[in-house]
Write an enzyme that holds these catalytic residues in place. Structure first.
Site, PDB file in Angstrom:
ATOM      1  N   GLU A   1      26.216  47.705  11.133  1.00 28.83           N
ATOM      2  CA  GLU A   1      26.235  46.821   9.977  1.00 28.83           C
ATOM      3  C   GLU A   1      26.133  47.667   8.710  1.00 28.83           C
ATOM      4  O   GLU A   1      25.275  48.541   8.652  1.00 28.83           O
ATOM      5  CB  GLU A   1      25.073  45.821  10.011  1.00 28.83           C
ATOM      6  CG  GLU A   1      25.199  44.788   8.895  1.00 28.83           C
ATOM      7  CD  GLU A   1      24.107  43.706   8.949  1.00 28.83           C
ATOM      8  OE1 GLU A   1      23.233  43.762   9.828  1.00 28.83           O
ATOM      9  OE2 GLU A   1      24.153  42.831   8.094  1.00 28.83           O
TER      10      GLU A   1
ATOM     11  N   GLY B   1      15.095  49.487   8.042  1.00 27.89           N
ATOM     12  CA  GLY B   1      13.966  49.158   8.912  1.00 27.89           C
ATOM     13  C   GLY B   1      14.369  48.998  10.368  1.00 27.89           C
ATOM     14  O   GLY B   1      13.782  49.617  11.253  1.00 27.89           O
ATOM     15  N   ALA B   2      15.383  48.188  10.616  1.00 28.03           N
ATOM     16  CA  ALA B   2      15.783  47.906  11.984  1.00 28.03           C
ATOM     17  C   ALA B   2      17.094  47.146  11.974  1.00 28.03           C
ATOM     18  O   ALA B   2      17.557  46.732  10.910  1.00 28.03           O
ATOM     19  CB  ALA B   2      14.712  47.078  12.699  1.00 28.03           C
ATOM     20  N   MET B   3      17.662  46.948  13.166  1.00 32.69           N
ATOM     21  CA  MET B   3      18.967  46.297  13.250  1.00 32.69           C
ATOM     22  C   MET B   3      19.025  45.380  14.464  1.00 32.69           C
ATOM     23  O   MET B   3      18.661  45.777  15.565  1.00 32.69           O
ATOM     24  CB  MET B   3      20.061  47.375  13.310  1.00 32.69           C
ATOM     25  CG  MET B   3      21.465  46.836  13.439  1.00 32.69           C
ATOM     26  SD  MET B   3      21.937  45.850  11.981  1.00 32.69           S
ATOM     27  CE  MET B   3      23.037  44.673  12.748  1.00 32.69           C
TER      28      MET B   3
ATOM     29  N   HIS C   1      16.918  36.911  14.385  1.00 34.82           N
ATOM     30  CA  HIS C   1      18.357  37.020  14.116  1.00 34.82           C
ATOM     31  C   HIS C   1      19.193  36.612  15.333  1.00 34.82           C
ATOM     32  O   HIS C   1      20.368  36.289  15.192  1.00 34.82           O
ATOM     33  CB  HIS C   1      18.726  38.464  13.758  1.00 34.82           C
ATOM     34  CG  HIS C   1      18.710  38.773  12.286  1.00 34.82           C
ATOM     35  ND1 HIS C   1      19.292  37.960  11.348  1.00 34.82           N
ATOM     36  CD2 HIS C   1      18.206  39.835  11.609  1.00 34.82           C
ATOM     37  CE1 HIS C   1      19.138  38.507  10.137  1.00 34.82           C
ATOM     38  NE2 HIS C   1      18.478  39.635  10.265  1.00 34.82           N
TER      39      HIS C   1
ATOM     40  N   HIS D   1      11.511  39.428  12.792  1.00 34.39           N
ATOM     41  CA  HIS D   1      12.732  39.232  12.002  1.00 34.39           C
ATOM     42  C   HIS D   1      13.980  39.553  12.838  1.00 34.39           C
ATOM     43  O   HIS D   1      14.901  38.751  12.923  1.00 34.39           O
ATOM     44  CB  HIS D   1      12.660  40.117  10.762  1.00 34.39           C
ATOM     45  CG  HIS D   1      13.866  40.035   9.880  1.00 34.39           C
ATOM     46  ND1 HIS D   1      13.920  39.235   8.769  1.00 34.39           N
ATOM     47  CD2 HIS D   1      15.069  40.651   9.957  1.00 34.39           C
ATOM     48  CE1 HIS D   1      15.109  39.359   8.193  1.00 34.39           C
ATOM     49  NE2 HIS D   1      15.823  40.232   8.892  1.00 34.39           N
ATOM     50  N   GLU D   2      13.983  40.718  13.455  1.00 35.64           N
ATOM     51  CA  GLU D   2      15.176  41.104  14.229  1.00 35.64           C
ATOM     52  C   GLU D   2      15.353  40.168  15.418  1.00 35.64           C
ATOM     53  O   GLU D   2      16.474  39.787  15.756  1.00 35.64           O
ATOM     54  CB  GLU D   2      15.100  42.556  14.698  1.00 35.64           C
ATOM     55  CG  GLU D   2      14.840  43.601  13.616  1.00 35.64           C
ATOM     56  CD  GLU D   2      15.732  43.499  12.392  1.00 35.64           C
ATOM     57  OE1 GLU D   2      16.867  43.002  12.527  1.00 35.64           O
ATOM     58  OE2 GLU D   2      15.286  43.889  11.290  1.00 35.64           O
TER      59      GLU D   2
HETATM   60  N1  B3K Z   1      20.757  43.391   9.265  1.00 37.89           N
HETATM   61  C1  B3K Z   1      20.069  44.653   9.104  1.00 37.89           C
HETATM   62  C2  B3K Z   1      20.355  45.316   7.815  1.00 37.89           C
HETATM   63  C3  B3K Z   1      21.617  46.085   7.807  1.00 37.89           C
HETATM   64  C4  B3K Z   1      21.742  46.902   6.551  1.00 37.89           C
HETATM   65  C5  B3K Z   1      23.074  47.505   6.459  1.00 37.89           C
HETATM   66  N2  B3K Z   1      23.192  48.407   5.325  1.00 37.89           N
HETATM   67  C6  B3K Z   1      18.604  44.518   9.273  1.00 37.89           C
HETATM   68  C7  B3K Z   1      18.037  43.191   8.990  1.00 37.89           C
HETATM   69  O1  B3K Z   1      18.120  42.657   7.913  1.00 37.89           O
HETATM   70  O2  B3K Z   1      17.494  42.604   9.891  1.00 37.89           O
HETATM   71 ZN    ZN Z   2      17.750  40.714   8.663  1.00 36.44          ZN
END
Ligand code: B3K
Ligand code: ZN
Length: 857
Positions: free
Chosen positions: A125, A264-266, A304, A300-301
């Site tokens: 991302e 932070g994380a993905m 998602h 949070h992750e």
């Molecule tokens: N979706 C990712 C963030 C990606 C950042 C890309 N530059 C983490 C998050 O918001 O959960």
């Molecule tokens: Zn996020």
């Protein structure tokens, strides 16, 4: 198509792709410098229109191309590092195989496939997938993936990708694994990890009784440090079931912690990749804030999976569809499992510190922007935090039951698709959805003026909305109470004009008045309770009204807010060189800080002054950074002196057990340490010196060090040196040391920061090290905004050094310039010159985009 060409991408230009890509099979033959990727994707025309198939790449080298299994002649396509164009695709579904080669070891941008500590990992991302193979690489093209991984033949690596594991095997001595993800997903959610890792496992039984295997992979030997993250994961999974009815959908859920990560994380489907600072924790090494951060980011992750993965974004303009909503969900999780009022104060403090200043400065943009030059720069506090505030207002406007109904509709209607903000909003029972949409469409923070009048027993409260520069009026939910001496007045007796009141809530348009008569004395208005809308509030300057609120209000947020207003006024008075009544403020704060009716974490907030940054914002222009710093130190010392007995009594309470990381223990620690900071600021450094030497809990040790450093206590250097020696080999703790050193305000921060760049364990290649040292320096008001411009030049130099190696981190650091126009002429000019220097030399679109916006008049 490429976005890193500096071209502007516009929402109005959105058009679907000519082809769908329902199936993708990826094969990776891993190698540190020569990984071969074979990408076989089924494309099918969306309609009868045919035309070339145009795919994007970024720095790719094509080794071969096949159509339905037969080699394509070179004349059939055009290939460059940035694009692959199949000139005349057949007008039927077809399979295109593209073979490319990439070098993970040379990937310093940490986007696409790279290696961190020898572990192969990916970050896709927003547009990293194109650094792995050619594809559409946009969020509205969803595909079912099969991923076959062949290890590089060394060691005994784990091989992970999205979805469920189908089989493992061996090929010429190299380990192999095949993964299948049944849920269609866009390229940005693809992930692969391969390397020698330790693991912590567990299982989770979902609400319908399915068993899910959970695993968290970390550096070997650090497994015990992942148990808290595992616990947070299980609690997140349960909470999403009970609060939102959302169940996990794969047989496995994997998390991998890596030490080189841009953010932070993905949330990659079934395979979250984390910055290790949001996984690894031990009470001797991580603070209570770190623990809370791990809990939040894990949640949070995980959340998602439904808001982002099962339903994704049609295009990147809709980023807040997944981010704002998921932040709202993680905030609610924390509010439910910890303390709602404490969480609200924390979140609003962060919002005001970062988002309000972004919204009022040169980098401002709507929650849903209309255009961008570089998508990586749109992962902002406005998209995330203001995006969450907008969802919160929606929740406040319609209530929990209707909100949940709307969410259920959203999940049912859009599951498996890529949606827009309009799609989302249409799922909710709002009386005027298009008025509400303005919160997404217009940048800037509205102001609400609050006027109170009292005469002949009649009290009148007038609320007036003042939109941000040229923006339209927005529906603003105002939660409200009128506090009398004996508690809140009954609002059903009040006369309301310009709005209607439902419970304690009205929706403000242009103006509203609330009148209550037959009173003996004027009540005091508690407006925007729990911060019911992200607005600036303009009130009369009468300090007595705030002191009354401090005594009477029963909304913890508003009590804290009134205390902050008093603190900010006091800072301002010192800055302006006019007197203020520190005794009066100290008495009010001391009463709250020692009131057992309030929870310790709340009382700690009461003892924390508004930051220097808040003072800069409040002054607004021609700011002198040294005077800001001096005012902050002077008020801290004055309050520390005036409240000494109370603060000592608070700090005399025994510290919680060093290994107790419960929210209750964290709250008690934060209260003791807030008291310690003020005592130390008042020149009484003995307690902090002793605590820095004896504490075995990281929160307590770090708080003592921070207090000594902030007060420039004579013992600070020794205490910091010991801390360094104790933890030099613990990267995440060393980061805390770097940050502390770069934050000191003794006039030597720049030299110290430069010196630490030569530290054997410092590296600009590692984002955590860079952020902890350079990022902390740029948030050090007096040092970064030094009158001679040295701080600005330093940051500009670093950004240029990083421009080629890791442009995302470079651009992120440069956003710390965003306040420069608030400072006095010499500073402003120095910042301007430094930024211009960056603009002349910068190569990346990330840096170019931020600097151009910072410089725009
Ligand atoms: N979706 C990712 C963030 C990606 C950042 C890309 N530059 C983490 C998050 O918001 O959960
Ligand atoms: Zn996020």
């Amino acid at each position: 198509m490429r976005t890193d060409t500096g071209q502007t991408v516009r929402l109005i230009d959105y058009a679907p792709t000519l082809y769908r890509a329902p199936r993708t099979t990826l094969m990776f033959a891993l190698n540190p410098t020569r990984t071969v990727v074979r990408n076989t994707t089924t494309y099918e025309p969306r309609g009868s229109v045919d035309g070339p198939l145009t795919l994007v790449g970024d720095g790719l080298m094509l080794l071969g191309a096949e159509l339905d299994g037969r080699a394509l002649p070179q004349s059939a396509y055009e290939a460059s590092p940035d694009a692959f164009i199949l000139k005349s695709p057949p007008n039927r579904p077809f399979e295109l195989s593209l073979i490319t080669v990439i070098s993970p070891d040379e990937n310093t941008e940490l986007m696409g496939l790279y290696r961190s500590n020898g572990v192969y990992c990916t970050q896709c991302e927003a547009e990293g997938f194109r650094r792995i193979t050619y594809s559409y690489d946009r969020p509205d093209v969803l595909s079912v993936y099969d991923v076959f991984i062949i290890s590089d033949g060394s060691g005994d690596p784990v091989l992970l990708s999205n979805g469920n594991l189908v089989e493992t095997g061996e090929m010429n001595g190299a380990k192999t694994a095949l993964w299948h993800d049944p849920f269609p997903k866009p390229t940005y959610l693809f992930a692969l990890v391969a390397g020698e890792l330790g693991v912590v496992t567990d299982t989770f039984t979902t609400m319908s009784g399915r068993a899910v295997d959970l695993a968290i992979y970390v550096e070997k030997g650090k497994e015990p440090r992942a148990t808290y993250a595992m616990d947070a994961l299980k609690r997140s999974m349960r909470w999403d079931e009970t609060r939102f009815g959302r169940e996990y959908d794969l047989d496995v859920f994997n998390i991998v912690a890596v030490s080189d990560f841009n953010m932070g994380a993905m949330e990659n489907k079934g395979l979250n990749v984390f910055n290790d600072r949001y996984v690894l924790a031990d009470p001797g090494l991580a603070t209570d804030t770190d623990y809370a951060g791990i809990e939040t980011v894990i949640a949070h992750e995980y959340f998602h999976n439904w808001t982002g993965n099962r339903i994704t974004c049609r295009d990147w303009f809709q980023l807040c569809l997944k981010e704002g909503l998921t932040v709202f969900r993680d905030q609610e999780f924390t509010a439910d499992v910890r303390s709602r009022s404490v969480k609200r104060i924390e979140d609003v403090r962060r919002l005001r510190l970062h988002q309000f200043s972004e919204d009022g400065g040169p980098l401002r943009h709507p929650v849903r922007p209309n255009e961008y030059a570089e998508i990586s720069n749109l992962y902002t506090t406005t998209v995330y935090e203001k995006g969450a505030e907008v969802i919160r207002m929606l929740h406040t406007l319609i209530g929990e039951a209707a909100f949940r109904r709307g969410m259920d509709t959203y999940f049912a209607r859009y599951d498996g698709t890529a949606a827009t903000i309009e799609d989302f909003i249409a799922c909710f029972e709002l009386s005027d959805p298009s008025a509400f949409m303005r919160w997404y469409l217009e940048a800037g923070t509205p102001t609400v003026a609050v006027e109170e009048a009292f005469a002949d027993g009649a009290y009148r409260l007038t609320l007036t909305q003042k939109p941000f520069m040229g923006a339209a009026l927005k529906p603003i939910p105002v939660r409200l109470a009128l506090m009398g001496g004996g508690g809140a007045h009954d609002l059903t007796r009040a006369k309301i004009e310009g709005a209607s009141l439902k419970g304690d809530r009205l929706v403000l348009g242009e103006t509203a008045t609330i009148t209550l008569d037959g009173l003996n004395e004027a009540p005091v208005a508690s407006v925007f309770r729990a911060f019911s809308a992200p607005v600036h509030v303009e009130r009369s300057a009468d300090p007595e009204r705030d002191f009354q609120l401090l005594e009477r209000d029963d909304d913890p947020f508003n009590i804290w807010d009134a205390a902050q207003r008093r603190g900010l006024d006091a800072l301002r008075a010192d800055y302006d060189g006019v007197g203020f009544d520190a005794e009066r403020l100290a008495r009010a704060l001391a009463a709250l800080a020692s009131d057992p009716a309030h929870e310790p974490a709340f009382r700690a907030f009461i003892l924390q002054l508004p930051t220097r940054h808040m003072l800069v914002e409040a002054i607004g222009n021609d700011v002198d950074a040294e005077k800001v710093d001096a005012a902050h130190k002077a008020l801290s010392a004055a309050l520390g002196n005036a409240m000494m007995a109370t603060l000592e009594a608070i700090h005399d309470k025994p510290a919680p057990a060093p290994d107790d990381v419960s929210p209750e223990a964290a709250g008690r620690r934060s209260l003791r340490n807030a008291a310690l900071a003020l005592l130390t600021a008042a020149g009484n450094a003995d307690r902090a010196t002793e605590q820095a030497a004896s504490a075995t809990n990281m929160t307590d040790r770090l708080a003592a060090l921070a207090a000594l450093a902030a007060a420039n206590a004579p013992t600070a250097d020794d205490a910091l040196a010991r801390f360094h020696d104790d933890f030099e080999s613990e990267p995440l703790v060393l980061d805390k040391y770097f940050a502390l050193q770069a934050s000191r305000s003794d006039g030597k921060a720049l030299d110290r920061t430069k010196g630490l760049m030569d530290h054997p364990r410092f590296s600009l290649k590692n984002p955590n090290r860079t952020r902890s040292l350079i990022g902390a320096f740029a948030q050090n008001t007096a040092a970064f905004h030094a009158a001679d411009g040295s701080g600005y030049r330093f940051l500009a130099d670093i950004a240029l050094k990083l421009d080629a190696a890791n442009p995302q981190v470079a651009a992120r650091l440069l956003t710390l310039f965003s306040e420069y126009r608030r400072f006095d002429t010499p500073r402003r000019e120095a910042a301007y010159a430094a930024l211009n220097g960056v603009l002349e030399q910068a190569k990346s679109s990330d840096v170019g985009d931020i600097v151009r916006r910072l410089l725009k008049a």
